[in-house]
Design an enzyme around this catalytic site. Sequence first.
Site, PDB file in Angstrom:
ATOM      1  N   HIS A 138     -35.183  80.952  -6.569  1.00 44.81           N
ATOM      2  CA  HIS A 138     -34.551  80.427  -7.792  1.00 44.81           C
ATOM      3  C   HIS A 138     -33.096  79.990  -7.616  1.00 44.81           C
ATOM      4  CE1 HIS A 138     -37.600  81.216 -10.862  1.00 44.81           C
ATOM      5  NE2 HIS A 138     -37.891  82.330 -10.241  1.00 44.81           N
ATOM      6  N   GLU A 192     -41.167  77.700 -11.892  1.00 43.60           N
ATOM      7  CA  GLU A 192     -41.876  78.466 -10.844  1.00 43.60           C
ATOM      8  C   GLU A 192     -42.735  77.579  -9.944  1.00 43.60           C
ATOM      9  OE1 GLU A 192     -40.362  82.273 -11.917  1.00 43.60           O
ATOM     10  OE2 GLU A 192     -41.106  81.306 -10.113  1.00 43.60           O
TER      11      GLU A 192
HETATM   12  N1  HBI Z   1     -37.807  89.451 -15.766  1.00 41.24           N
HETATM   13  N2  HBI Z   1     -36.581  90.028 -13.884  1.00 41.24           N
HETATM   14  C1  HBI Z   1     -37.360  89.141 -14.540  1.00 41.24           C
HETATM   15  N3  HBI Z   1     -37.660  87.959 -13.955  1.00 41.24           N
HETATM   16  C2  HBI Z   1     -38.413  87.032 -14.589  1.00 41.24           C
HETATM   17  O1  HBI Z   1     -38.686  85.945 -14.053  1.00 41.24           O
HETATM   18  C3  HBI Z   1     -38.881  87.319 -15.892  1.00 41.24           C
HETATM   19  C4  HBI Z   1     -38.558  88.548 -16.455  1.00 41.24           C
HETATM   20  N4  HBI Z   1     -38.989  88.847 -17.695  1.00 41.24           N
HETATM   21  C5  HBI Z   1     -39.739  87.930 -18.504  1.00 41.24           C
HETATM   22  C6  HBI Z   1     -40.051  86.659 -17.824  1.00 41.24           C
HETATM   23  N5  HBI Z   1     -39.626  86.379 -16.592  1.00 41.24           N
HETATM   24  C7  HBI Z   1     -40.869  85.657 -18.605  1.00 41.24           C
HETATM   25  O2  HBI Z   1     -40.459  85.676 -19.928  1.00 41.24           O
HETATM   26  C8  HBI Z   1     -40.691  84.245 -18.099  1.00 41.24           C
HETATM   27  O3  HBI Z   1     -41.377  84.158 -16.875  1.00 41.24           O
HETATM   28  C9  HBI Z   1     -41.250  83.257 -19.076  1.00 41.24           C
HETATM   29 FE    FE Z   2     -39.482  83.614 -10.675  1.00 40.57          FE
END
Ligand code: HBI
Ligand code: FE
Length: 285
Positions: free
Chosen positions: A136, A177
Site C-alpha cells: 500500500h 487492493e
Molecule cells: N484494518 N488494519 C486494517 N487494514 C485494513 O485494510 C482494513 C482494516 N479494517 C477494515 C477494512 N480494512 C475494510 O473496511 C476495508 O478493507 C474496506
Molecule cells: Fe490491504
Amino acid sequence: MYGAQSESELRGDYRRAAIDFTVDQAEHVYATADHALWRRLYARQSDLVGTHACREFREALAAMRCADAVPQLARINPALQVASGWALVAVPGFIPDAAFFAHLAARRFPVTVWLRKPEEFDYLVEPDLFHDFFGHVPMLFHRRFADYMQRFGELGLQAIAQDALPLVARLYWYTVEFGLIDGDEGLRCYGAGILSSGGETRYALESPQPQRLRYVRDRVMRTRYRIDAYQKTYFVLRTLDELLESVADDLRPALARLRALPEFSDDVCAADDVALPQPHTRNAA
Ligand code: HBI
Ligand code: FE
C-alpha cells in the site's frame, strides 16, 4: 484488506492500542528472523515490480529504500508527508471499519505492526506488515492516488451511516487492493493485494483465466468478491485520475440506488461490460 475477521481470529496484540487503535511500533521487537523474512519477501516481489507494477508504484518503492530490514514507519513519514501529506500509523492488525475509514479520512494509513511467519511466505489471511507497507505505501506517495484514499475514507464513513458498507468495501477491494491500470506502459498492477502476492502479481497480468473489465464505479460496487482465492475479475483503469473523479461527487444518491439493485457474482460478464482482450498465453501463470 480482506473480509472482516471475527475478534477471536485476530492475531495482533490489541491490549496496548489507543482509542484510535494505534500502537507504538518502537515497542514491537523484530527478531533477526523477521528481518530475514522481510528481505526474502522484498526480493521476490521487487523482481516482479519492474515488469508488472505501474510507474508510480515502481518509482516510489525505489525511493523508499526499504529492502534490507523491516522498515520503521517513523523513518518513512517525513518523506511521505512532503509527497502527499499522509502519515503511516502502526496498528495491531485488522481494526473496525469505522476506525479504519476515520484514519484514511484524516490522511493516516494504518500499517499492521507484525510480520507473517516463514511458513506464511506465500499466503496469509490477515494483512501483515509486508502487505500493508510494501503493497500500500508506495502508491500513497502519489498525491492524486492519496487524495482518492482520503476521499475513500470519507466515503466509507458515509456508507456506514447509510448501511451501504458492502458497496464501498467492494470499491476498495477492486481498486486499492486488486486494481489494474492500462496506461502508456500497457497493462500494469497498482493494487496492494496483487503486488504483495508472489503468485497473483503474475496471474493478474499473464493468465487467460480471469476477465479484465474496464473500470465502471457502479459496476464495481455491485460486484461480490472472494478473499481466499485469486480474483476471477479485475477492473482496469485508463488513468489513476479516473479513480478520484469517480468518487468526487456526493455518492449518497448512488449508494441508495445501488443498494436496491441486484449484485453481480465475481465471474460474470454483463451486457454493458467492456472486457479487455486476453493476454497471449505465452507463459500463462
Ligand atoms: N484494518 N488494519 C486494517 N487494514 C485494513 O485494510 C482494513 C482494516 N479494517 C477494515 C477494512 N480494512 C475494510 O473496511 C476495508 O478493507 C474496506
Ligand atoms: Fe490491504
